[in-house]
Design a protein around this motif. Structure first.
Motif, mmCIF file in Angstrom:
data_model
loop_
_atom_site.group_PDB
_atom_site.id
_atom_site.type_symbol
_atom_site.label_atom_id
_atom_site.label_comp_id
_atom_site.label_asym_id
_atom_site.label_seq_id
_atom_site.Cartn_x
_atom_site.Cartn_y
_atom_site.Cartn_z
ATOM 1 N N SER A 63 -99.371 90.515 -64.326
ATOM 2 C CA SER A 63 -99.596 89.435 -63.415
ATOM 3 C C SER A 63 -98.476 89.223 -62.127
ATOM 4 O O SER A 63 -98.980 88.652 -61.242
ATOM 5 C CB SER A 63 -99.705 88.242 -64.071
ATOM 6 N N VAL A 64 -97.262 89.937 -62.441
ATOM 7 C CA VAL A 64 -96.375 89.785 -61.555
ATOM 8 C C VAL A 64 -96.081 91.098 -60.688
ATOM 9 O O VAL A 64 -95.135 91.156 -59.880
ATOM 10 C CB VAL A 64 -94.948 89.006 -62.000
ATOM 11 N N SER A 65 -96.449 92.165 -61.415
ATOM 12 C CA SER A 65 -95.909 93.610 -61.190
ATOM 13 C C SER A 65 -96.197 93.859 -59.548
ATOM 14 O O SER A 65 -97.387 93.388 -59.317
ATOM 15 C CB SER A 65 -96.669 94.462 -61.962
ATOM 16 N N GLY A 66 -95.322 94.319 -58.834
ATOM 17 C CA GLY A 66 -95.636 94.302 -57.373
ATOM 18 C C GLY A 66 -95.121 93.218 -56.416
ATOM 19 O O GLY A 66 -94.933 93.361 -55.348
ATOM 20 N N LEU A 81 -84.093 86.948 -60.671
ATOM 21 C CA LEU A 81 -85.782 87.266 -60.350
ATOM 22 C C LEU A 81 -86.159 86.753 -59.084
ATOM 23 O O LEU A 81 -86.112 85.654 -58.518
ATOM 24 C CB LEU A 81 -86.324 86.362 -61.616
ATOM 25 N N ARG A 82 -86.510 87.963 -58.235
ATOM 26 C CA ARG A 82 -86.731 87.892 -56.964
ATOM 27 C C ARG A 82 -88.455 87.657 -56.962
ATOM 28 O O ARG A 82 -89.080 88.598 -57.455
ATOM 29 C CB ARG A 82 -86.605 88.975 -55.828
ATOM 30 N N MET A 83 -89.131 86.684 -56.351
ATOM 31 C CA MET A 83 -90.311 85.961 -56.461
ATOM 32 C C MET A 83 -90.999 86.131 -55.041
ATOM 33 O O MET A 83 -90.578 85.388 -54.532
ATOM 34 C CB MET A 83 -90.539 85.027 -57.184
ATOM 35 N N ASN A 84 -91.693 87.157 -54.875
ATOM 36 C CA ASN A 84 -92.539 87.182 -53.570
ATOM 37 C C ASN A 84 -93.870 86.913 -53.913
ATOM 38 O O ASN A 84 -94.431 87.136 -54.621
ATOM 39 C CB ASN A 84 -92.245 88.480 -52.733
ATOM 40 N N SER A 85 -94.425 86.619 -52.481
ATOM 41 C CA SER A 85 -95.986 86.258 -52.409
ATOM 42 C C SER A 85 -96.416 85.474 -53.326
ATOM 43 O O SER A 85 -97.262 85.952 -54.255
ATOM 44 C CB SER A 85 -96.982 87.821 -52.581
#
Length: 127
Positions: A63-66, A81-85
């Protein structure tokens, strides 16, 4: 014994980015894997990402890959933990957790391998 403290959680817009930090207090931190888990309201805690002791190996939930990137700086005793999009379904309390076994060959994705936990940081994504 490893003590962990998360920070960086806040309210964010969908499509935006956040970076969570997990700071450890413990001399054994640089020898163990660290994982991020999250728990949304009325949901079970779920695995998000993990990084091995030296940062060379990582694994992610589908669900978070990429979109998310886990990394670590052992000199600073910190895992990020860098969280984009970001999506609204990323809304949860995020926890970091440290493995018990030093230099484990495989990265584990279930909570029973991580006996040390922080208190969590709230991430809320508005659409």
């Amino acid at each position: 014994q490893v003590q962990l403290a998360e920070s960086g959680g806040t309210l964010a817009q969908a499509g935006g980015s956040l970076r969570l930090s997990c700071v450890a207090d413990g001399r054994s931190f640089s020898s163990v894997a660290v994982a991020w888990f999250r728990q949304a309201p009325d949901e079970e805690r779920e695995f998000v990402a993990a990084v091995n002791w030296n940062g060379a190996k990582t694994t992610y939930a589908d669900s978070v890959s990429g979109r998310f990137t886990i990394s670590r700086d052992n000199a600073e005793n910190t895992v990020y933990l860098r969280m984009n999009s970001l999506k609204s379904e990323d809304t949860a309390i995020y926890y970091c957790a440290a493995d018990l076994r030093a230099y484990r060959a495989s990265l584990m994705r279930t909570s029973e391998y991580y006996p040390y936990w922080g208190q969590g940081t709230q991430v809320t994504v508005s659409s």
